[in-house]
Design a protein around this motif. Structure first.
Motif, short mmCIF file in Angstrom:
data_model
loop_
_atom_site.label_atom_id
_atom_site.label_comp_id
_atom_site.label_asym_id
_atom_site.label_seq_id
_atom_site.Cartn_x
_atom_site.Cartn_y
_atom_site.Cartn_z
N ASN A 113 0.80 -1.22 0.00
CA ASN A 113 0.00 0.00 0.00
C ASN A 113 0.83 1.27 0.00
N ALA A 114 2.15 1.12 0.11
CA ALA A 114 3.02 2.31 0.13
C ALA A 114 4.44 1.90 -0.21
N PRO A 115 4.69 1.48 -1.45
CA PRO A 115 6.04 1.01 -1.79
C PRO A 115 7.13 2.07 -1.63
N PHE A 116 6.76 3.35 -1.70
CA PHE A 116 7.74 4.42 -1.54
C PHE A 116 7.64 5.11 -0.18
N GLY A 117 6.86 4.55 0.71
CA GLY A 117 6.70 5.13 2.03
C GLY A 117 5.34 5.79 2.21
N GLU A 118 4.97 5.98 3.45
CA GLU A 118 3.65 6.49 3.78
C GLU A 118 3.42 7.91 3.29
N GLY A 119 4.45 8.76 3.35
CA GLY A 119 4.27 10.15 2.96
C GLY A 119 3.94 10.31 1.48
N ILE A 120 4.68 9.61 0.63
CA ILE A 120 4.42 9.68 -0.81
C ILE A 120 3.05 9.12 -1.13
N ASP A 121 2.69 8.02 -0.48
CA ASP A 121 1.37 7.46 -0.76
C ASP A 121 0.26 8.37 -0.25
N GLU A 122 0.51 9.09 0.84
CA GLU A 122 -0.48 10.05 1.32
C GLU A 122 -0.70 11.15 0.29
N ALA A 123 0.38 11.62 -0.34
CA ALA A 123 0.25 12.65 -1.37
C ALA A 123 -0.48 12.12 -2.59
N LEU A 124 -0.17 10.88 -2.99
CA LEU A 124 -0.85 10.27 -4.12
C LEU A 124 -2.34 10.12 -3.83
N THR A 125 -2.67 9.64 -2.65
CA THR A 125 -4.07 9.49 -2.27
C THR A 125 -4.79 10.84 -2.24
N PHE A 126 -4.09 11.86 -1.75
CA PHE A 126 -4.67 13.21 -1.71
C PHE A 126 -5.06 13.66 -3.11
N MET A 127 -4.16 13.51 -4.07
CA MET A 127 -4.45 13.96 -5.43
C MET A 127 -5.59 13.14 -6.05
N LEU A 128 -5.58 11.83 -5.86
CA LEU A 128 -6.65 11.01 -6.42
C LEU A 128 -8.00 11.36 -5.79
N ASN A 129 -7.99 11.70 -4.51
CA ASN A 129 -9.23 12.12 -3.85
C ASN A 129 -9.74 13.45 -4.40
N GLU B 276 -1.65 0.55 -8.27
CA GLU B 276 -1.06 -0.26 -7.20
C GLU B 276 -0.11 0.56 -6.32
N HIS B 277 -0.44 1.83 -6.13
CA HIS B 277 0.30 2.74 -5.25
C HIS B 277 1.68 3.11 -5.80
N TYR B 278 2.00 2.70 -7.02
CA TYR B 278 3.24 3.11 -7.68
C TYR B 278 3.08 4.45 -8.38
N ALA B 279 1.89 4.73 -8.83
CA ALA B 279 1.58 5.96 -9.56
C ALA B 279 0.06 6.02 -9.65
N GLY B 280 -0.43 6.97 -10.44
CA GLY B 280 -1.87 7.06 -10.64
C GLY B 280 -2.17 8.04 -11.75
N HIS B 281 -3.46 8.19 -12.05
CA HIS B 281 -3.82 9.25 -13.00
C HIS B 281 -5.20 9.79 -12.70
N ILE B 282 -5.41 11.02 -13.16
CA ILE B 282 -6.70 11.69 -13.12
C ILE B 282 -7.01 12.05 -14.56
N GLU B 283 -8.21 11.69 -15.03
CA GLU B 283 -8.48 11.76 -16.46
C GLU B 283 -9.83 12.42 -16.73
#
Length: 458
Positions: A39-55, A68-75
């Motif tokens: 759920n956070a391959p790069f650490g909790e902080g980076i995943d928190e930022a990714l989740t923030f943007m997706l939200n 898979e918590h490696y990246a994401g997109h908004i389309e």
């Protein structure tokens, strides 16, 4: 169709500022990479930022994807072709000496201070709101718009590599909000080179400097087995007007010194703290294989002359070599370099000279991550459209597209270039303490991005 994008940004300023503040307050430095941490391959902080943007994307009605918590997109949209952008949510370590908390998102004198304000969470928010404005206005478009969210741009690009491996479709046009205006059409090749060896530790007990290979070290520390050098070191600091300290502790002399950080693409703009300590060692006659390697091939040489790799190309400029990380302990040393090369350099000959140089001193050389150089025809239709939008909003009619030693995600995605957000003639503190974004410029960049997306996708 004439749209006042500046006015559209103005309508949303309060909401934009709120979202910008919240994402800057997330400490998204890379901790460790662990693919087993699903759920956070790069650490909790980076995943928190990714989740923030997706939200944000979900809140505003966009299609979102978490890879898979490696990246994401908004389309936005469902057309076959798409216009792409990539922003990154990770940041380099904050370091020390800030005037404001690095994750405080403090606003002062028209600026927001914080790590990631300009590189690259702030610009990612700008790109997001540019896309949101087009959606809010329901403008007719012939192409989808996709904002891809990267997670480890400052390290190994594992996030976008994973993303494009799983979702390989490429845009027909795109830009990366992680550089300078007016536009960057060519980027130098970038390497990570690790030099390792052994050295005598009878006088120099230990040495450390630097946080990342793509940052000029702004602090260095050394421990000496000779406490009698304390006075000479303090005299050295005074003579050169340098900041540092000397403390005798448990029979050893602990030295510290401050330099000036800078981005690894422009090492000549910083003052490498490790080199300052080596100058002191040279003055008092301290030497071993570690210090010899620095003196022979690196000291005060940001363009690779000592290694014989210096080269200047008329469009892209010169080779640069940043020595970003130094460690020496228990008789073993490691130096991590960040060389960058322009068009016209023979890559194989380049790395061969670097390797043979250090190997001649008995060190081992490991060639790590390599980002190949990027070059897009500056006369292409896409670049002309982007340049036209920039000129419209700035009246900078003489502006020309540029090249850079920096590396952006433009080379991770086809048909894309780096486009803003930093404006010409303005100071920048990316990868340094007191990083900030000028809010007036930040809001202007959103208007530019909105019209640029419209021109590329209409």
């Amino acid at each position: 169709m004439s749209i006042d994008f500046r006015k559209e940004v103005e309508k949303r300023k309060e909401a934009i500022l709120k979202d910008l503040t919240e994402i800057i307050q997330i400490n998204s430095e890379l901790t460790t990479f662990d693919e087993k941490r699903v759920n956070a391959p790069f650490g909790e902080g980076i995943d928190e930022a990714l989740t923030f943007m997706l939200n944000l994307g979900k809140r505003d009605g966009f299609n979102t994807l978490n890879a898979e918590h490696y990246a994401g997109h908004i389309e936005y949209g469902n057309q076959e072709e798409y216009v792409g952008m990539i922003g990154h949510l990770d940041v380099v370590p904050a370091g020390s000496g800030w005037s404001y908390p690095p994750y405080g998102a403090v606003i002062a004198d028209g600026k927001m201070y914080g790590r990631g304000t300009e590189d690259d969470k702030g610009p990612t928010i700008a790109a997001y709101y540019a896309m949101k404005i087009l959606k809010d206005l329901d403008l007719p478009l012939s192409k989808r718009i996709k904002l891809i969210l990267g997670t480890d741009e400052e390290t190994a690009w594992r996030g976008v590599k994973y993303y494009f491996n799983q979702y390989p479709e490429q845009p027909v046009a795109g830009f990366i909000p992680d550089s300078d205006f007016p536009l960057t059409y060519a980027e130098k090749g970038i390497l990570r080179v690790v030099v390792r060896g052994k050295a005598d530790d009878s006088v120099l007990h230990s040495f450390e400097a630097g946080l990342r290979d793509n940052m000029v070290p702004d602090q260095a520390k050394a421990v000496l087995n000779n406490v009698e050098l304390e006075k000479k070191y303090l005299e050295f600091l005074e003579k050169r007007n340098l900041e540092g300290s000397a403390v005798v502790n448990d029979g050893k002399l602990e030295l510290e010194i401050n330099g000036i950080s800078a981005h690894g693409s422009t090492p000549q703009l910083g003052v490498n703290a490790a080199y300052l300590l080596v100058h002191f060692f040279n003055e008092v006659g301290i030497s071993n294989a570690f210090i010899d390697a620095i003196n022979t091939y690196l000291l005060d040489d940001p363009v690779g002359k000592k290694l014989g790799v210096d080269f200047v190309e008329k469009e892209m400029g010169s080779v640069t070599i940043n020595a970003g990380v130094f460690n020496f302990n228990q008789g073993k040393f490691e130096i991590v370099l960040n060389p960058r090369y322009p068009h016209g350099v023979d890559y194989d000959a380049f790395i061969d000279k670097i390797s043979r140089g250090f190997e001649s001193l008995g060190a081992q050389v490991e060639i790590g991550k390599h980002q190949k150089l990027l070059y897009v025809d500056p006369n292409s239709e896409m670049i002309q459209k982007l340049m036209g939008v920039y000129k419209k909003y700035t009246n900078d009619v003489e502006a020309k597209p540029m090249t850079t030693g920096g590396g952006t995600f433009a080379r991770a995605m086809k048909n894309s270039v780096a486009f803003g957000p930093h404006f010409p003639g303005k100071p920048t503190y990316i990868h340094q303490k007191n990083e900030y974004i000028i809010l007036e410029d930040f809001f202007l960049s959103i208007a530019i991005y909105a019209e640029a997306l419209f021109e590329l996708a209409k």
